[in-house]
Write a protein that holds these residues in place. Structure first.
Motif, short mmCIF file in Angstrom:
data_model
loop_
_atom_site.label_atom_id
_atom_site.label_comp_id
_atom_site.label_asym_id
_atom_site.label_seq_id
_atom_site.Cartn_x
_atom_site.Cartn_y
_atom_site.Cartn_z
N UNK A 100 0.87 -1.18 0.00
CA UNK A 100 0.00 0.00 0.00
C UNK A 100 0.91 1.23 0.00
N UNK A 101 1.68 1.34 -1.06
CA UNK A 101 2.71 2.37 -1.19
C UNK A 101 2.18 3.77 -0.91
N UNK A 102 1.11 4.14 -1.58
CA UNK A 102 0.61 5.50 -1.41
C UNK A 102 0.14 5.75 0.02
N UNK A 103 -0.43 4.74 0.65
CA UNK A 103 -0.88 4.91 2.03
C UNK A 103 0.28 5.18 2.97
N UNK A 104 1.35 4.40 2.82
CA UNK A 104 2.49 4.58 3.71
C UNK A 104 3.19 5.91 3.45
N UNK A 105 3.33 6.27 2.17
CA UNK A 105 3.93 7.57 1.85
C UNK A 105 3.07 8.71 2.38
N UNK A 106 1.76 8.56 2.31
CA UNK A 106 0.87 9.57 2.88
C UNK A 106 1.08 9.68 4.39
N UNK A 107 1.26 8.54 5.06
CA UNK A 107 1.53 8.57 6.50
C UNK A 107 2.83 9.31 6.81
N UNK A 108 3.84 9.10 5.98
CA UNK A 108 5.09 9.82 6.20
C UNK A 108 4.88 11.33 6.05
N UNK A 109 4.11 11.71 5.05
CA UNK A 109 3.78 13.13 4.87
C UNK A 109 3.02 13.66 6.09
N UNK A 110 2.07 12.87 6.57
CA UNK A 110 1.30 13.30 7.74
C UNK A 110 2.18 13.44 8.97
N UNK A 111 3.13 12.55 9.13
CA UNK A 111 4.05 12.65 10.27
C UNK A 111 4.87 13.94 10.19
N UNK A 112 5.34 14.27 9.00
CA UNK A 112 6.08 15.52 8.84
C UNK A 112 5.17 16.72 9.13
#
Length: 192
Positions: A100-112
């Motif tokens: 779920x690449x986009x989901x995990x990348x979105x989570x990284x963005x949200x963490x930032x």
């Protein structure tokens, strides 16, 4: 007025996840979400009271979509209780999350973004803490070897491996990834 069509809301939140992964938090606008979801302009603003609301719901949705289904839990409960079973379980987790690449990348963005938005930080902290607690509770009830510290260490190590796989996929091959997962479990989980 915030609308309540749950199917449309889920589609908008899924679109927000795609926008976050592709454009980053700064690119997450109502207009971008409307375009991604292929809905009329202004739709997202009718469903979310604020951009913060949209960010928060996107984070919650990622975790919802990453949760394994009951068939996975049943198969895991029927499996062995040794380190090799643990290795396979962790390989499945890494593959599911990386899938779920986009989901995990979105989570990284949200963490930032959470470093700049206290409310988002509070919500993500609660959600991640709940995820840690759920993983520990599952581990304790599963009979798998290792203690709660092993669970936390594996979460930390494997999360970074997932980041490597999603952001720089050529650093480690899939075979190397699988061997690194096995090595992490074998070194962190010290008893069978």
């Amino acid at each position: 007025m915030v609308r309540r069509n749950d199917e449309r809301r889920a589609a908008l939140v899924d679109a927000a996840i795609e926008v976050l992964a592709r454009e980053g938090a700064r690119g997450l606008t109502y207009r971008a979400v409307d375009t991604e979801a292929a809905v009329p302009p202004g739709t997202a603003s009718n469903y979310f009271a604020s951009r913060d609301d949209l960010l928060t719901q996107a984070g919650a949705r990622v975790y919802e979509r990453l949760r394994p289904d009951e068939a996975v839990f049943a198969r895991q409960r029927a499996a062995g209780r040794d380190r090799e079973t643990y290795v396979e379980l962790m390989r499945e987790v890494v593959a599911r999350v990386a899938g779920f690449r986009t989901g995990y990348l979105a989570l990284l963005e949200l963490r930032l973004e959470a470093t700049r938005r206290p409310e988002l930080r509070r919500v993500l902290t609660e959600r991640v803490r709940a995820d840690v607690d759920a993983n520990i509770a599952y581990h304790e009830s599963s009979g798998l070897p290792g203690d709660t510290t092993a669970v936390k260490l594996l979460m930390l190590a494997l999360n970074w491996l997932i980041v490597e796989q999603l952001t720089l996929p050529d650093v480690f091959s899939e075979a190397e990834r699988d061997e690194l997962v096995a090595a992490a479990v074998r070194r962190v989980v010290t008893r069978d």
